[in-house]
Design a protein around this motif. Structure first.
Motif, PDB file in Angstrom:
ATOM      1  N   ARG A 155     -40.282  33.657  59.897  1.00 60.81           N
ATOM      2  CA  ARG A 155     -41.448  33.104  59.200  1.00 60.81           C
ATOM      3  C   ARG A 155     -41.725  33.856  57.906  1.00 60.81           C
ATOM      4  O   ARG A 155     -41.970  33.244  56.854  1.00 60.81           O
ATOM      5  CB  ARG A 155     -42.662  33.155  60.121  1.00 60.81           C
ATOM      6  N   VAL A 156     -41.682  35.183  57.949  1.00 57.98           N
ATOM      7  CA  VAL A 156     -41.994  35.985  56.762  1.00 57.98           C
ATOM      8  C   VAL A 156     -40.970  35.738  55.660  1.00 57.98           C
ATOM      9  O   VAL A 156     -41.326  35.509  54.488  1.00 57.98           O
ATOM     10  CB  VAL A 156     -42.047  37.482  57.127  1.00 57.98           C
ATOM     11  N   ARG A 157     -39.700  35.753  56.006  1.00 57.10           N
ATOM     12  CA  ARG A 157     -38.679  35.579  54.977  1.00 57.10           C
ATOM     13  C   ARG A 157     -38.602  34.130  54.481  1.00 57.10           C
ATOM     14  O   ARG A 157     -38.195  33.896  53.345  1.00 57.10           O
ATOM     15  CB  ARG A 157     -37.321  36.052  55.499  1.00 57.10           C
ATOM     16  N   THR A 158     -39.015  33.192  55.306  1.00 59.34           N
ATOM     17  CA  THR A 158     -39.114  31.809  54.832  1.00 59.34           C
ATOM     18  C   THR A 158     -40.249  31.679  53.827  1.00 59.34           C
ATOM     19  O   THR A 158     -40.101  31.038  52.778  1.00 59.34           O
ATOM     20  CB  THR A 158     -39.327  30.850  56.017  1.00 59.34           C
ATOM     21  N   ASP A 159     -41.391  32.306  54.128  1.00 57.97           N
ATOM     22  CA  ASP A 159     -42.525  32.276  53.197  1.00 57.97           C
ATOM     23  C   ASP A 159     -42.182  32.965  51.882  1.00 57.97           C
ATOM     24  O   ASP A 159     -42.693  32.586  50.821  1.00 57.97           O
ATOM     25  CB  ASP A 159     -43.749  32.933  53.833  1.00 57.97           C
ATOM     26  N   GLU A 160     -41.334  33.985  51.923  1.00 54.36           N
ATOM     27  CA  GLU A 160     -40.924  34.694  50.717  1.00 54.36           C
ATOM     28  C   GLU A 160     -39.858  33.954  49.922  1.00 54.36           C
ATOM     29  O   GLU A 160     -39.498  34.371  48.821  1.00 54.36           O
ATOM     30  CB  GLU A 160     -40.396  36.084  51.082  1.00 54.36           C
ATOM     31  N   GLY A 161     -39.335  32.844  50.476  1.00 55.20           N
ATOM     32  CA  GLY A 161     -38.298  32.078  49.801  1.00 55.20           C
ATOM     33  C   GLY A 161     -36.903  32.636  49.995  1.00 55.20           C
ATOM     34  O   GLY A 161     -35.964  32.195  49.332  1.00 55.20           O
ATOM     35  N   ARG A 162     -36.762  33.571  50.934  1.00 48.47           N
ATOM     36  CA  ARG A 162     -35.450  34.172  51.154  1.00 48.47           C
ATOM     37  C   ARG A 162     -34.638  33.439  52.227  1.00 48.47           C
ATOM     38  O   ARG A 162     -33.426  33.611  52.296  1.00 48.47           O
ATOM     39  CB  ARG A 162     -35.604  35.650  51.515  1.00 48.47           C
ATOM     40  N   TYR A 163     -35.298  32.661  53.082  1.00 55.35           N
ATOM     41  CA  TYR A 163     -34.619  31.810  54.057  1.00 55.35           C
ATOM     42  C   TYR A 163     -35.016  30.371  53.758  1.00 55.35           C
ATOM     43  O   TYR A 163     -36.211  30.047  53.708  1.00 55.35           O
ATOM     44  CB  TYR A 163     -35.010  32.171  55.488  1.00 55.35           C
ATOM     45  N   ARG A 164     -34.009  29.496  53.588  1.00 57.87           N
ATOM     46  CA  ARG A 164     -34.289  28.116  53.202  1.00 57.87           C
ATOM     47  C   ARG A 164     -33.388  27.152  53.970  1.00 57.87           C
ATOM     48  O   ARG A 164     -32.187  27.386  54.094  1.00 57.87           O
ATOM     49  CB  ARG A 164     -34.062  27.923  51.691  1.00 57.87           C
ATOM     50  N   VAL A 165     -33.995  26.091  54.469  1.00 61.15           N
ATOM     51  CA  VAL A 165     -33.252  24.996  55.101  1.00 61.15           C
ATOM     52  C   VAL A 165     -33.458  23.774  54.227  1.00 61.15           C
ATOM     53  O   VAL A 165     -34.575  23.267  54.096  1.00 61.15           O
ATOM     54  CB  VAL A 165     -33.747  24.738  56.542  1.00 61.15           C
ATOM     55  N   LEU A 166     -32.372  23.297  53.600  1.00 60.94           N
ATOM     56  CA  LEU A 166     -32.442  22.208  52.623  1.00 60.94           C
ATOM     57  C   LEU A 166     -31.714  20.983  53.177  1.00 60.94           C
ATOM     58  O   LEU A 166     -30.628  20.615  52.731  1.00 60.94           O
ATOM     59  CB  LEU A 166     -31.821  22.663  51.292  1.00 60.94           C
ATOM     60  N   GLU A 167     -32.329  20.358  54.165  1.00 58.77           N
ATOM     61  CA  GLU A 167     -31.706  19.186  54.788  1.00 58.77           C
ATOM     62  C   GLU A 167     -31.763  17.998  53.831  1.00 58.77           C
ATOM     63  O   GLU A 167     -32.805  17.719  53.229  1.00 58.77           O
ATOM     64  CB  GLU A 167     -32.403  18.849  56.101  1.00 58.77           C
ATOM     65  N   GLY A 168     -30.650  17.310  53.692  1.00 62.11           N
ATOM     66  CA  GLY A 168     -30.578  16.148  52.815  1.00 62.11           C
ATOM     67  C   GLY A 168     -30.414  16.481  51.351  1.00 62.11           C
ATOM     68  O   GLY A 168     -30.477  15.587  50.502  1.00 62.11           O
ATOM     69  N   LYS A 169     -30.185  17.750  51.005  1.00 63.96           N
ATOM     70  CA  LYS A 169     -30.075  18.159  49.608  1.00 63.96           C
ATOM     71  C   LYS A 169     -28.638  18.195  49.093  1.00 63.96           C
ATOM     72  O   LYS A 169     -28.413  18.519  47.929  1.00 63.96           O
ATOM     73  CB  LYS A 169     -30.720  19.531  49.416  1.00 63.96           C
ATOM     74  N   VAL A 170     -27.683  17.880  49.933  1.00 61.79           N
ATOM     75  CA  VAL A 170     -26.293  17.752  49.477  1.00 61.79           C
ATOM     76  C   VAL A 170     -26.026  16.281  49.180  1.00 61.79           C
ATOM     77  O   VAL A 170     -26.167  15.428  50.061  1.00 61.79           O
ATOM     78  CB  VAL A 170     -25.289  18.265  50.523  1.00 61.79           C
ATOM     79  N   GLU A 171     -25.668  15.977  47.941  1.00 60.62           N
ATOM     80  CA  GLU A 171     -25.357  14.605  47.547  1.00 60.62           C
ATOM     81  C   GLU A 171     -23.875  14.330  47.800  1.00 60.62           C
ATOM     82  O   GLU A 171     -23.006  15.052  47.305  1.00 60.62           O
ATOM     83  CB  GLU A 171     -25.678  14.398  46.071  1.00 60.62           C
ATOM     84  N   LEU A 172     -23.588  13.284  48.563  1.00 60.97           N
ATOM     85  CA  LEU A 172     -22.219  12.897  48.885  1.00 60.97           C
ATOM     86  C   LEU A 172     -21.972  11.489  48.357  1.00 60.97           C
ATOM     87  O   LEU A 172     -22.693  10.561  48.702  1.00 60.97           O
ATOM     88  CB  LEU A 172     -21.988  12.948  50.395  1.00 60.97           C
ATOM     89  N   THR A 173     -20.961  11.352  47.504  1.00 62.48           N
ATOM     90  CA  THR A 173     -20.652  10.067  46.866  1.00 62.48           C
ATOM     91  C   THR A 173     -19.328   9.533  47.377  1.00 62.48           C
ATOM     92  O   THR A 173     -18.290  10.201  47.244  1.00 62.48           O
ATOM     93  CB  THR A 173     -20.584  10.225  45.336  1.00 62.48           C
ATOM     94  N   GLU A 174     -19.374   8.326  47.966  1.00 64.58           N
ATOM     95  CA  GLU A 174     -18.179   7.619  48.426  1.00 64.58           C
ATOM     96  C   GLU A 174     -17.314   8.476  49.334  1.00 64.58           C
ATOM     97  O   GLU A 174     -16.066   8.419  49.287  1.00 64.58           O
ATOM     98  CB  GLU A 174     -17.362   7.121  47.227  1.00 64.58           C
ATOM     99  N   ASP A 175     -17.952   9.279  50.166  1.00 62.14           N
ATOM    100  CA  ASP A 175     -17.241  10.132  51.124  1.00 62.14           C
ATOM    101  C   ASP A 175     -16.184  11.016  50.469  1.00 62.14           C
ATOM    102  O   ASP A 175     -15.210  11.410  51.110  1.00 62.14           O
ATOM    103  CB  ASP A 175     -16.574   9.272  52.218  1.00 62.14           C
ATOM    104  N   THR A 176     -16.386  11.343  49.192  1.00 65.26           N
ATOM    105  CA  THR A 176     -15.368  12.124  48.480  1.00 65.26           C
ATOM    106  C   THR A 176     -15.980  13.248  47.645  1.00 65.26           C
ATOM    107  O   THR A 176     -15.578  14.403  47.759  1.00 65.26           O
ATOM    108  CB  THR A 176     -14.527  11.217  47.564  1.00 65.26           C
ATOM    109  N   LEU A 177     -16.950  12.936  46.795  1.00 60.60           N
ATOM    110  CA  LEU A 177     -17.537  13.925  45.897  1.00 60.60           C
ATOM    111  C   LEU A 177     -18.878  14.399  46.450  1.00 60.60           C
ATOM    112  O   LEU A 177     -19.669  13.598  46.938  1.00 60.60           O
ATOM    113  CB  LEU A 177     -17.736  13.326  44.500  1.00 60.60           C
TER     114      LEU A 177
END
Length: 259
Positions: A155-177
């Motif tokens: 919790r502390v390191r998440t609040d400090e921005g040192r632990y991050r879970v970025l679900e859905g933040k990877v862009e995948l184009t045509e199952d290739t890029l």
């Protein structure tokens, strides 16, 4: 005898062809930079991680959708986690545990929710989620409800921005890029930051790759760091002199304001 061997070989060939491995998928990846310099005015950095999926044949029919996970891990080390309790009306450190190893920074970016794209087995095997990267062996003997200390660290390191879970933040184009941006905070620890990339189908990791980002203090930050490490006595005396000078300057300014 020869005829019998030939017959057995002919019968075995279709089985071998049927059990041939599926088309291999590998990662070809790159980063916008592989070195970060921490200077006196450093306020963080953004890393672009991108890549493509290289195939030697089309994916097999019936295979699940392609998913991508990218993790960025900072240097790890032991951490003492303390709990404050109210005793006689005063808040004091009443209990503590020592976590064997925890990354100073950890970010995990994905194409979708982790629960839907990653199995527990492969998470355990590759150590992908933040919880799997924290090693706290034997802490149950150090304090009651020791698991709460690990949750507090998260919790502390998440609040400090040192632990991050970025679900859905990877862009995948045509199952290739694919591509994603990971922001490194200003309070970075110097060292090597490990970047891992995973391809998944049906919740299983089918390919992975590892890269490294070097984070190093430069300029005045490097001079102060080296001075503190190599000549601690000089560093301490210089700190005292600067503190005394700052105090004298503040006092002189206050007297001028009153005059």
């Amino acid at each position: 005898m020869i005829r019998a061997l030939a017959l057995m070989l002919a019968l075995a060939l279709p089985v071998v062809a049927q059990d041939a491995p599926a088309a291999q998928e590998v990662i070809v990846a790159g980063m916008s930079q592989n070195r970060v310099s921490i200077t006196a005015d450093f306020d963080g950095s953004e890393i672009l991680i991108y890549g493509a999926v290289k195939r030697d044949a089309p994916p097999p029919e019936g295979a699940g959708p392609l998913e991508v996970i990218v993790t960025v891990e900072g240097p790890s080390g032991p951490v003492a986690v303390r709990r404050k309790d109210r005793v006689a009306g005063i808040w004091i450190n009443n209990a503590s545990v020592r976590v064997d190893s925890a990354p100073s920074f950890y970010a995990v970016a994905t194409t979708g929710p982790l629960d839907y794209i990653l199995s527990d087995v492969d998470n355990l095997r590759y150590g992908i989620t933040i919880e799997r990267m924290i090693r706290a062996i034997g802490i149950s003997d150090e304090a009651d409800k020791a698991g709460e200390f690990v949750l507090a660290l998260l919790r502390v390191r998440t609040d400090e921005g040192r632990y991050r879970v970025l679900e859905g933040k990877v862009e995948l184009t045509e199952d290739t890029l694919f591509r994603t941006d990971v922001v490194l905070p200003a309070n970075l620890t110097e060292g090597e930051y490990k970047v891992r990339l995973f391809l998944l189908r049906d919740k299983r990791v089918i390919a992975s790759q590892e890269r490294v980002i070097g984070v190093r203090k430069e300029g005045l930050e490097r001079f102060i760091f080296n001075l503190a490490q190599e000549q601690p006595l000089v560093y301490g005396l210089l700190s005292l002199a600067l503190a005394a000078l700052a105090g004298w300057g503040a006092s002189a300014a206050f007297r001028l304001m009153r005059a």
